[in-house]
Design a protein around this motif. Structure first.
Motif, PDB file in Angstrom:
ATOM      1  N   THR A 131     -40.961   1.014  86.031  1.00 23.48           N
ATOM      2  CA  THR A 131     -42.349   1.363  86.363  1.00 23.48           C
ATOM      3  C   THR A 131     -43.323   0.227  86.059  1.00 23.48           C
ATOM      4  N   HIS A 132     -44.230  -0.002  87.002  1.00 22.37           N
ATOM      5  CA  HIS A 132     -45.367  -0.904  86.766  1.00 22.37           C
ATOM      6  C   HIS A 132     -46.604  -0.045  86.554  1.00 22.37           C
ATOM      7  N   VAL A 133     -47.413  -0.387  85.565  1.00 21.45           N
ATOM      8  CA  VAL A 133     -48.619   0.415  85.306  1.00 21.45           C
ATOM      9  C   VAL A 133     -49.851  -0.486  85.286  1.00 21.45           C
ATOM     10  N   LEU A 134     -50.889  -0.038  85.988  1.00 28.15           N
ATOM     11  CA  LEU A 134     -52.199  -0.685  85.865  1.00 28.15           C
ATOM     12  C   LEU A 134     -53.178   0.367  85.366  1.00 28.15           C
ATOM     13  N   ALA A 135     -53.633   0.210  84.125  1.00 22.93           N
ATOM     14  CA  ALA A 135     -54.651   1.109  83.566  1.00 22.93           C
ATOM     15  C   ALA A 135     -55.995   0.394  83.642  1.00 22.93           C
ATOM     16  N   VAL A 136     -56.992   1.126  84.123  1.00 14.17           N
ATOM     17  CA  VAL A 136     -58.318   0.535  84.316  1.00 14.17           C
ATOM     18  C   VAL A 136     -59.334   1.311  83.497  1.00 14.17           C
ATOM     19  N   GLY A 137     -60.159   0.606  82.742  1.00 15.27           N
ATOM     20  CA  GLY A 137     -61.155   1.335  81.967  1.00 15.27           C
ATOM     21  C   GLY A 137     -62.242   0.459  81.423  1.00 15.27           C
ATOM     22  N   ASP A 138     -63.270   1.118  80.907  1.00 12.28           N
ATOM     23  CA  ASP A 138     -64.378   0.422  80.267  1.00 12.28           C
ATOM     24  C   ASP A 138     -64.764   1.174  79.004  1.00 12.28           C
ATOM     25  N   PRO A 139     -64.351   0.673  77.835  1.00  9.46           N
ATOM     26  CA  PRO A 139     -64.687   1.355  76.582  1.00  9.46           C
ATOM     27  C   PRO A 139     -66.193   1.565  76.417  1.00  9.46           C
ATOM     28  N   ASP A 140     -67.010   0.692  77.048  1.00 10.31           N
ATOM     29  CA  ASP A 140     -68.465   0.844  76.936  1.00 10.31           C
ATOM     30  C   ASP A 140     -68.973   2.080  77.671  1.00 10.31           C
ATOM     31  N   GLN A 141     -68.120   2.658  78.532  1.00 16.43           N
ATOM     32  CA  GLN A 141     -68.534   3.871  79.246  1.00 16.43           C
ATOM     33  C   GLN A 141     -67.739   5.096  78.811  1.00 16.43           C
ATOM     34  N   SER A 142     -67.193   5.026  77.599  1.00 18.15           N
ATOM     35  CA  SER A 142     -66.444   6.164  77.064  1.00 18.15           C
ATOM     36  C   SER A 142     -67.431   7.165  76.477  1.00 18.15           C
ATOM     37  N   ILE A 143     -67.651   8.308  77.186  1.00 16.40           N
ATOM     38  CA  ILE A 143     -68.685   9.254  76.741  1.00 16.40           C
ATOM     39  C   ILE A 143     -68.147  10.674  76.609  1.00 16.40           C
ATOM     40  N   TYR A 144     -66.826  10.787  76.409  1.00 19.65           N
ATOM     41  CA  TYR A 144     -66.243  12.125  76.313  1.00 19.65           C
ATOM     42  C   TYR A 144     -65.538  12.365  74.989  1.00 19.65           C
ATOM     43  N   GLN A 145     -66.024  11.707  73.922  1.00 22.76           N
ATOM     44  CA  GLN A 145     -65.385  11.919  72.620  1.00 22.76           C
ATOM     45  C   GLN A 145     -65.435  13.387  72.210  1.00 22.76           C
ATOM     46  N   PHE A 146     -66.536  14.053  72.584  1.00 19.51           N
ATOM     47  CA  PHE A 146     -66.699  15.462  72.192  1.00 19.51           C
ATOM     48  C   PHE A 146     -65.627  16.349  72.826  1.00 19.51           C
ATOM     49  N   ARG A 147     -64.939  15.834  73.863  1.00 17.34           N
ATOM     50  CA  ARG A 147     -63.876  16.616  74.513  1.00 17.34           C
ATOM     51  C   ARG A 147     -62.482  16.114  74.115  1.00 17.34           C
ATOM     52  N   GLY A 148     -62.415  15.190  73.172  1.00 17.16           N
ATOM     53  CA  GLY A 148     -61.105  14.717  72.708  1.00 17.16           C
ATOM     54  C   GLY A 148     -60.667  13.390  73.296  1.00 17.16           C
ATOM     55  N   ALA A 149     -61.508  12.773  74.138  1.00 13.96           N
ATOM     56  CA  ALA A 149     -61.153  11.450  74.677  1.00 13.96           C
ATOM     57  C   ALA A 149     -61.166  10.432  73.540  1.00 13.96           C
ATOM     58  N   HIS A 150     -60.328   9.444  73.668  1.00 18.77           N
ATOM     59  CA  HIS A 150     -60.129   8.491  72.585  1.00 18.77           C
ATOM     60  C   HIS A 150     -60.091   7.096  73.147  1.00 18.77           C
ATOM     61  N   SER A 151     -61.118   6.273  72.904  1.00 21.77           N
ATOM     62  CA  SER A 151     -61.026   4.917  73.463  1.00 21.77           C
ATOM     63  C   SER A 151     -59.956   4.088  72.742  1.00 21.77           C
ATOM     64  N   LYS A 152     -59.469   4.587  71.598  1.00 21.54           N
ATOM     65  CA  LYS A 152     -58.374   3.900  70.882  1.00 21.54           C
ATOM     66  C   LYS A 152     -57.090   3.870  71.712  1.00 21.54           C
ATOM     67  N   ILE A 153     -56.997   4.787  72.675  1.00 21.49           N
ATOM     68  CA  ILE A 153     -55.792   4.874  73.501  1.00 21.49           C
ATOM     69  C   ILE A 153     -55.580   3.574  74.278  1.00 21.49           C
ATOM     70  N   ILE A 154     -56.678   2.889  74.604  1.00 23.46           N
ATOM     71  CA  ILE A 154     -56.562   1.597  75.294  1.00 23.46           C
ATOM     72  C   ILE A 154     -55.761   0.621  74.428  1.00 23.46           C
ATOM     73  N   SER A 155     -56.144   0.490  73.160  1.00 19.01           N
ATOM     74  CA  SER A 155     -55.429  -0.420  72.245  1.00 19.01           C
ATOM     75  C   SER A 155     -53.983   0.018  72.054  1.00 19.01           C
ATOM     76  N   LEU A 156     -53.796   1.331  71.978  1.00 13.76           N
ATOM     77  CA  LEU A 156     -52.458   1.900  71.799  1.00 13.76           C
ATOM     78  C   LEU A 156     -51.551   1.500  72.961  1.00 13.76           C
ATOM     79  N   TYR A 157     -52.085   1.656  74.166  1.00 16.58           N
ATOM     80  CA  TYR A 157     -51.334   1.322  75.385  1.00 16.58           C
ATOM     81  C   TYR A 157     -51.014  -0.178  75.428  1.00 16.58           C
ATOM     82  N   ILE A 158     -52.016  -1.018  75.140  1.00 17.59           N
ATOM     83  CA  ILE A 158     -51.821  -2.477  75.170  1.00 17.59           C
ATOM     84  C   ILE A 158     -50.728  -2.886  74.180  1.00 17.59           C
TER      85      ILE A 158
END
Length: 422
Positions: free
Chosen positions: A192-219
């Motif tokens: 599998t090849h994976v391309l994950a796209v995101g912008d931690p500066d636009q992470s605005i769903y922490q109140f719903r359980g979103a975690h911008s740390k997941i980016i570092s985890l994936y990398i």
């Protein structure tokens, strides 16, 4: 940003890259969807079977938009929930009803706590109401949105589903929670090849359980190579300068400065009003002027942090029988948009008014821990970067209870001179 434009150097690198695992740090308005679409088209041109490609987006709206742009029915383009539900129905006897959140006898706050518990993979504190809620679902043959993902993971674990995608694209990666990340991991096999796209500066769903740390985890987990898109195609230099000034105050792991090729235009304004009635009249008159100058009403948005802060404005608009819409559906020529910042995410407008720049309104937190302040600043950043040509920020001295308000910390961070509404 139209599909007819040629790719810039940053975009080209990503489209042509061949690494197995990529993370694309994509700034606001930098044409990330376009990169995903071009990369998918390139793979198909290179004789990759479209059925071997999966793209996961955050909302149905963006899934539909991407489908339209990819223009190939065999490519799988879904939200996490759509994808998991489809696979469950194809691979086992999955006859559950899907939750209708309006009709279940549980409060929104309770459902949110349960959702956070489930999407943290049961790592947060179990809500008191959890067992009662699960019994209710079971008795009524219902599954909620988190259940679909949990059931899909089970499907893979019990070998009833074998991951088969060669290429996986995942958008809005900063909004993923642990459960969604677990679903992604289950889909990855040795080819599998994976391309994950995101912008931690636009992470605005922490109140719903979103975690911008997941980016570092994936990398870290997949040794992903990181690319960056920093050219903003949406906004004027003045708006980008203000957006950069605000977001650089955050405690950021991934630092980027947005740049733009647009010509200088109108400097954003900060207007101070005596109260919300004055503010409403000012905004309505400004909109009338803009309309006379040829700005279409549906190209104007008024954004706010919390709905209550827009009540006075809605009241004044109703008195004048002024056409407006509070949903993010882009009904053409249907009046101005009145949206919460969360609703406005992913949209863009020629002119944006942001109201309620008062302390405790935006940012809306009282405790002011660094984490909460950072989240609110990201919201401010998202709001500012919705504007293409003009940006007007607004705050009041006295709220609707006639209590004196202090200006938001974000006003100072903008570095603009405050103008008084005469």
């Amino acid at each position: 940003m139209g599909d007819h434009m040629i790719l810039n150097e940053e975009q080209k690198k990503v489209v042509q890259s061949t690494e197995h695992f990529l993370f694309l740090l994509a700034g606001a308005g930098s044409g990330k969807t376009r990169v995903i679409v071009e990369k998918i088209k390139k793979l198909i041109d290179e004789s990759i079977d479209p059925k071997d490609i999966l793209a996961i987006t955050f909302t149905r709206k963006s899934a539909n938009e991407m489908r339209e742009r990819v223009n190939n029915h065999d490519v799988h383009i879904h939200t996490f929930h759509q994808f998991c539900l489809e696979q469950l129905r194809l691979n086992e006897h999955y006859t559950y009803k899907i939750i209708n959140e309006e009709s279940v006898p549980f409060h929104q706050d309770e459902r949110l706590k349960i959702s956070i518990y489930k999407n943290s993979l049961y790592r947060t504190i179990k809500p008191k109401i959890y067992d009662k809620y699960q019994t209710y679902l079971k008795d009524n043959n219902i599954k909620d949105f988190d259940d679909m993902l949990l059931d899909f993971i089970l499907l893979v674990q019990t070998k009833k589903y074998k991951p088969c995608f060669k290429y996986i694209f995942i958008d809005e990666f900063q909004d993923t929670n642990l459960l969604q990340y677990e679903v992604l991991k289950k889909l990855i096999h040795k080819d599998t090849h994976v391309l994950a796209v995101g912008d931690p500066d636009q992470s605005i769903y922490q109140f719903r359980g979103a975690h911008s740390k997941i980016i570092s985890l994936y990398i870290e987990e997949y040794k992903a190579k990181t690319y960056m898109l920093s050219t903003n195609y949406r906004s004027t230099p003045e708006i980008i300068k203000l957006a950069n000034a605000i977001i650089t105050k955050n405690n950021r792991k991934f630092k980027k400065i947005l740049i733009t090729k647009h010509q200088p235009h109108i400097t954003p304004k900060i207007i101070r009003h005596m109260n919300e009635t004055d503010e409403s009249h000012f905004i309505i008159n400004s909109i009338k002027d803009l309309h006379k100058q040829g700005v279409k009403l549906h190209q104007i948005a008024i954004l706010f942090r919390n709905h209550y802060r827009s009540y006075e404005l809605k009241y004044q608009l109703d008195i004048l029988d002024f056409l407006y819409q509070h949903e993010s559906n882009q009904l053409q020529n249907q009046g101005i948009h009145l949206l919460s910042i969360h609703q406005a995410k992913g949209l863009e407008f020629d002119v944006v008014f942001i109201i309620g720049l008062e302390k405790y309104v935006l940012p809306s937190v009282h405790e002011h821990t660094q984490t909460e302040q950072d989240e609110e600043r990201r919201l401010m950043f998202v709001a500012v970067t919705r504007a293409k040509k003009q940006l007007i920020l607004s705050y009041v001295q006295y709220n609707s209870f006639n209590i004196l308000q202090r200006p938001s910390i974000f006003i100072k961070e903008c570095g603009l001179k405050i103008q008084k509404n005469k």
